[in-house]
Design a protein around this motif. Structure first.
Motif, PDB file in Angstrom:
ATOM      1  N   ALA A  31       0.830  -1.210   0.000  1.00  0.00           N
ATOM      2  CA  ALA A  31       0.000   0.000   0.000  1.00  0.00           C
ATOM      3  C   ALA A  31       0.861   1.255   0.000  1.00  0.00           C
ATOM      4  CB  ALA A  31      -0.931  -0.004   1.210  1.00  0.00           C
ATOM      5  N   TYR A  32       1.942   1.249   0.767  1.00  0.00           N
ATOM      6  CA  TYR A  32       2.834   2.409   0.794  1.00  0.00           C
ATOM      7  C   TYR A  32       3.517   2.618  -0.562  1.00  0.00           C
ATOM      8  CZ  TYR A  32       2.397   2.590   5.916  1.00  0.00           C
ATOM      9  OH  TYR A  32       1.928   2.705   7.206  1.00  0.00           O
ATOM     10  N   ALA A  33       3.923   1.512  -1.212  1.00  0.00           N
ATOM     11  CA  ALA A  33       4.576   1.632  -2.520  1.00  0.00           C
ATOM     12  C   ALA A  33       3.616   2.219  -3.548  1.00  0.00           C
ATOM     13  CB  ALA A  33       5.084   0.269  -2.981  1.00  0.00           C
ATOM     14  N   VAL A  34       2.350   1.791  -3.524  1.00  0.00           N
ATOM     15  CA  VAL A  34       1.349   2.367  -4.428  1.00  0.00           C
ATOM     16  C   VAL A  34       1.195   3.858  -4.161  1.00  0.00           C
ATOM     17  CG1 VAL A  34      -1.092   2.374  -5.058  1.00  0.00           C
ATOM     18  CG2 VAL A  34       0.107   0.197  -4.750  1.00  0.00           C
ATOM     19  N   SER A  35       1.121   4.223  -2.889  1.00  0.00           N
ATOM     20  CA  SER A  35       0.968   5.627  -2.529  1.00  0.00           C
ATOM     21  C   SER A  35       2.167   6.454  -2.994  1.00  0.00           C
ATOM     22  CB  SER A  35       0.795   5.754  -1.011  1.00  0.00           C
ATOM     23  OG  SER A  35       0.474   7.072  -0.643  1.00  0.00           O
ATOM     24  N   LEU A  36       3.385   5.935  -2.808  1.00  0.00           N
ATOM     25  CA  LEU A  36       4.580   6.657  -3.235  1.00  0.00           C
ATOM     26  C   LEU A  36       4.652   6.775  -4.747  1.00  0.00           C
ATOM     27  CD1 LEU A  36       7.225   8.039  -2.521  1.00  0.00           C
ATOM     28  CD2 LEU A  36       8.323   5.780  -2.427  1.00  0.00           C
ATOM     29  N   SER A  37       4.207   5.744  -5.462  1.00  0.00           N
ATOM     30  CA  SER A  37       4.223   5.817  -6.927  1.00  0.00           C
ATOM     31  C   SER A  37       3.338   6.949  -7.426  1.00  0.00           C
ATOM     32  CB  SER A  37       3.751   4.488  -7.529  1.00  0.00           C
ATOM     33  OG  SER A  37       2.357   4.309  -7.370  1.00  0.00           O
ATOM     34  N   VAL A  38       2.275   7.205  -6.710  1.00  0.00           N
ATOM     35  CA  VAL A  38       1.358   8.269  -7.091  1.00  0.00           C
ATOM     36  C   VAL A  38       1.985   9.637  -6.853  1.00  0.00           C
ATOM     37  CG1 VAL A  38      -0.868   9.276  -6.514  1.00  0.00           C
ATOM     38  CG2 VAL A  38      -0.635   6.828  -6.734  1.00  0.00           C
ATOM     39  N   VAL A  39       2.755   9.762  -5.783  1.00  0.00           N
ATOM     40  CA  VAL A  39       3.461  11.017  -5.515  1.00  0.00           C
ATOM     41  C   VAL A  39       4.463  11.295  -6.629  1.00  0.00           C
ATOM     42  CG1 VAL A  39       5.023  12.202  -3.931  1.00  0.00           C
ATOM     43  CG2 VAL A  39       3.136  10.833  -3.026  1.00  0.00           C
ATOM     44  N   VAL A  40       5.185  10.250  -7.066  1.00  0.00           N
ATOM     45  CA  VAL A  40       6.122  10.413  -8.188  1.00  0.00           C
ATOM     46  C   VAL A  40       5.376  10.865  -9.433  1.00  0.00           C
ATOM     47  CG1 VAL A  40       7.716   9.194  -9.723  1.00  0.00           C
ATOM     48  CG2 VAL A  40       7.756   8.725  -7.267  1.00  0.00           C
ATOM     49  N   ALA A  41       4.224  10.244  -9.693  1.00  0.00           N
ATOM     50  CA  ALA A  41       3.443  10.613 -10.871  1.00  0.00           C
ATOM     51  C   ALA A  41       2.977  12.059 -10.819  1.00  0.00           C
ATOM     52  CB  ALA A  41       2.240   9.673 -11.003  1.00  0.00           C
ATOM     53  N   VAL A  42       2.627  12.540  -9.625  1.00  0.00           N
ATOM     54  CA  VAL A  42       2.196  13.932  -9.465  1.00  0.00           C
ATOM     55  C   VAL A  42       3.271  14.896  -9.955  1.00  0.00           C
ATOM     56  CG1 VAL A  42       1.738  15.712  -7.730  1.00  0.00           C
ATOM     57  CG2 VAL A  42       0.561  13.534  -7.598  1.00  0.00           C
ATOM     58  N   LEU A  43       4.527  14.558  -9.697  1.00  0.00           N
ATOM     59  CA  LEU A  43       5.624  15.441 -10.082  1.00  0.00           C
ATOM     60  C   LEU A  43       5.872  15.453 -11.590  1.00  0.00           C
ATOM     61  CD1 LEU A  43       8.175  14.511  -7.246  1.00  0.00           C
ATOM     62  CD2 LEU A  43       6.593  16.455  -7.336  1.00  0.00           C
ATOM     63  N   VAL A  44       5.509  14.358 -12.267  1.00  0.00           N
ATOM     64  CA  VAL A  44       5.844  14.220 -13.683  1.00  0.00           C
ATOM     65  C   VAL A  44       4.667  14.541 -14.601  1.00  0.00           C
ATOM     66  CG1 VAL A  44       6.711  12.622 -15.450  1.00  0.00           C
ATOM     67  CG2 VAL A  44       7.582  12.485 -13.108  1.00  0.00           C
ATOM     68  N   MET A  45       3.457  14.165 -14.207  1.00  0.00           N
ATOM     69  CA  MET A  45       2.316  14.282 -15.116  1.00  0.00           C
ATOM     70  C   MET A  45       2.022  15.700 -15.601  1.00  0.00           C
ATOM     71  SD  MET A  45      -0.540  11.495 -13.952  1.00  0.00           S
ATOM     72  CE  MET A  45      -0.685  12.188 -12.317  1.00  0.00           C
ATOM     73  N   PRO A  46       1.983  16.699 -14.740  1.00  0.00           N
ATOM     74  CA  PRO A  46       1.685  18.038 -15.263  1.00  0.00           C
ATOM     75  C   PRO A  46       2.727  18.516 -16.266  1.00  0.00           C
ATOM     76  CG  PRO A  46       1.454  17.968 -12.879  1.00  0.00           C
ATOM     77  CD  PRO A  46       2.131  16.707 -13.272  1.00  0.00           C
ATOM     78  N   LEU A  47       3.976  18.178 -16.022  1.00  0.00           N
ATOM     79  CA  LEU A  47       5.038  18.567 -16.947  1.00  0.00           C
ATOM     80  C   LEU A  47       4.866  17.869 -18.290  1.00  0.00           C
ATOM     81  CD1 LEU A  47       7.630  20.166 -17.363  1.00  0.00           C
ATOM     82  CD2 LEU A  47       8.903  18.236 -16.443  1.00  0.00           C
ATOM     83  N   ALA A  48       4.512  16.580 -18.258  1.00  0.00           N
ATOM     84  CA  ALA A  48       4.301  15.845 -19.505  1.00  0.00           C
ATOM     85  C   ALA A  48       3.126  16.421 -20.288  1.00  0.00           C
ATOM     86  CB  ALA A  48       4.058  14.367 -19.201  1.00  0.00           C
ATOM     87  N   GLY A  49       2.030  16.749 -19.586  1.00  0.00           N
ATOM     88  CA  GLY A  49       0.878  17.317 -20.264  1.00  0.00           C
ATOM     89  C   GLY A  49       1.174  18.676 -20.867  1.00  0.00           C
ATOM     90  N   ALA A  50       1.853  19.523 -20.116  1.00  0.00           N
ATOM     91  CA  ALA A  50       2.192  20.853 -20.622  1.00  0.00           C
ATOM     92  C   ALA A  50       3.145  20.759 -21.804  1.00  0.00           C
ATOM     93  CB  ALA A  50       2.809  21.695 -19.499  1.00  0.00           C
ATOM     94  N   ALA A  51       4.134  19.860 -21.721  1.00  0.00           N
ATOM     95  CA  ALA A  51       5.088  19.693 -22.816  1.00  0.00           C
ATOM     96  C   ALA A  51       4.386  19.177 -24.066  1.00  0.00           C
ATOM     97  CB  ALA A  51       6.204  18.737 -22.393  1.00  0.00           C
ATOM     98  N   ALA A  52       3.411  18.270 -23.907  1.00  0.00           N
ATOM     99  CA  ALA A  52       2.692  17.726 -25.056  1.00  0.00           C
ATOM    100  C   ALA A  52       1.901  18.808 -25.771  1.00  0.00           C
ATOM    101  CB  ALA A  52       1.768  16.596 -24.601  1.00  0.00           C
TER     102      ALA A  52
END
Length: 451
Positions: free
Chosen positions: A77-98
């Motif tokens: 459960a903690y690993a899933v939660s941490l993976s989501v935090v990592v995604a938060v940092l990357v997703m907006p940048l990927a969307g804006a760059a696209a």
């Protein structure tokens, strides 16, 4: 090609035949990546990673990543939660760059194949390598979230407003079809592993790795059929991406009704995602069900979710997407309440609950995606869908975190499952307050007859 279609293509728009071709290719990314969500996240990796962590645990049942005491049963459960935090940092940048570069497809390819490679690498998860398992899970989960930002952002470009509910629902149906097919193959391999000359652990690791290979192979179809829309020349993708993200956040304040929908979706989808990711742990650890029962139950979910996604798509054409989603949230609330009282060691009741989940899972997700597509200002699809994906996967860290903390503190998963009811109840109230027709008009989009 007619003069009109040529003009459409020159303007960056698709003619009817091109649009249908892109739609068919678009469906196949759901077909490619959904096996990760089903075979890996929902069925195998939770119980298997937990068993690996328990093998590495001390006498008190704790592992110590980076010197932090973590109960072995909470690691997943903690690993899933941490993976989501990592995604938060990357997703907006990927969307804006696209949106800034107009090159969604190369970014989709990078994120998809990074996730597929991490999933295939789970073949090497054995013994007491719980840190390797947690790392690969974090990479795969975050990569999937980033790829879904880019994938979802194609929906407003390949489907007219009145057909988006149907197109989105077909995409989910493709995903659940592939999930069911691969789970059926997994069931054959797992239950007959001895006849194949495999240990139980080897069978599980093959099931995990094959999901990564499937993801990578079928991603080739959307990469061949989807096309990038050109944009005006701009600055470099990375620097402008961060600046564009800040501009997007400012721009979203001009669309408060769109933000209201995102808030509602954030809340109820946190409950959905937590149920999906933690169901196998709850079934195996709290209810004492074997792996074969869990696989069969999730297979039942996949089969019924195809019918559920298509059926709720038809309901949306009659009653509107908002009312149909509200109805599904009421059903989710009843499902979670029933799940709390499930008796241990009773597969029949677990199957009944799985059937109910299947009937609402695909439709509630598909209709939420298509409804949001009407609330996105034209030309800002990837940026706004990055915010949507943050709600879909990127901000769905609270549910798994609560789930893990509940087990960390009490040693019982039943204490965590009932807490998820509040996500659906509060999400229902927030969504009911959003005037969606007014929100569509405020975003500058045509309002469908039914929404």
């Amino acid at each position: 090609m007619s003069d009109a279609e040529t003009a459409d293509r020159a303007a960056g728009e698709s003619g009817p035949s091109d649009r249908r071709r892109e739609q068919r290719g678009w469906y196949f990314y759901d077909f490619a990546c959904s096996v990760y969500s089903t075979s890996v996240l929902t069925v195998f990796i939770g119980p298997y990673l937990t068993s690996v962590a328990k093998a590495a645990a001390d006498a008190d049942g704790f592992v110590h990543p980076l010197g932090i005491p973590v109960r072995a049963g909470s690691l997943f459960a903690y690993a899933v939660s941490l993976s989501v935090v990592v995604a938060v940092l990357v997703m907006p940048l990927a969307g804006a760059a696209a949106d800034r570069t107009g090159r969604k497809k190369p970014l989709l390819a990078v994120s998809a194949y990074l996730g597929a490679a991490a999933t295939a690498g789970m073949f090497f998860l054995e013994g007491d390598r719980y840190l390797l398992g947690a790392f690969l899970l974090i990479v795969a989960n975050a990569s999937l979230a980033v790829s879904m930002v880019l994938y979802n952002a194609y929906l407003p470009q390949i489907a007219e407003p009145d057909e988006r509910d149907a197109v989105s629902s077909r995409g989910w149906a493709f995903g659940y079809t592939s999930g069911a097919l691969v789970l059926l193959l997994d069931l054959v391999l797992y239950t007959g592993h001895a006849s194949f000359g495999l240990s139980e652990s080897e069978a599980v690791r093959i099931c995990l790795a094959s999901a990564g290979l499937w993801w990578g192979a079928f991603t080739l179809v959307p990469l061949r059929r989807l096309r990038d829309r050109g944009v005006a020349p701009g600055e470099g993708a990375v620097g402008s991406g961060w600046r564009q993200l800040l501009a997007t956040l400012r721009d979203m304040r001009r669309h408060p009704l769109t933000l209201s929908f995102l808030l509602a979706y954030l809340v109820y989808n946190d409950g959905v995602q937590t149920v999906i990711s933690q169901a196998s742990i709850y079934g195996s650890e709290e209810l004492g069900l074997d792996q074969t029962t869990l696989i069969t139950a999730v297979l039942l979910v996949q089969v019924l979710a195809v019918a559920g996604a298509l059926g709720m798509g038809r309901l949306a054409r009659t009653y509107g997407a908002k009312r149909t989603i509200l109805g599904s949230l009421a059903v989710w609330t009843l499902i979670l309440a029933a799940g709390y009282f499930l008796p241990a060691g009773a597969p029949v009741w677990f199957y009944a609950l799985a059937a109910a989940i299947g009937l609402v899972l695909g439709g509630s997700q598909a209709l939420s995606r298509s409804l949001f597509s009407h609330l996105v200002p034209r030309g800002k699809e990837a940026e706004y869908f990055s915010a949507y994906e943050m709600s879909d996967r990127g901000l769905s860290w609270l549910g798994p975190l609560v789930f893990g903390l509940a087990y960390q503190l009490t040693g019982s998963y039943r204490d965590a499952i009932i807490s998820l009811v509040i996500f659906f109840v509060l999400g229902f109230v927030l969504l009911a307050r959003v005037p969606v027709r007014k929100a569509v008009a405020a975003a500058g989009n045509p309002v469908p007859d039914r929404i």
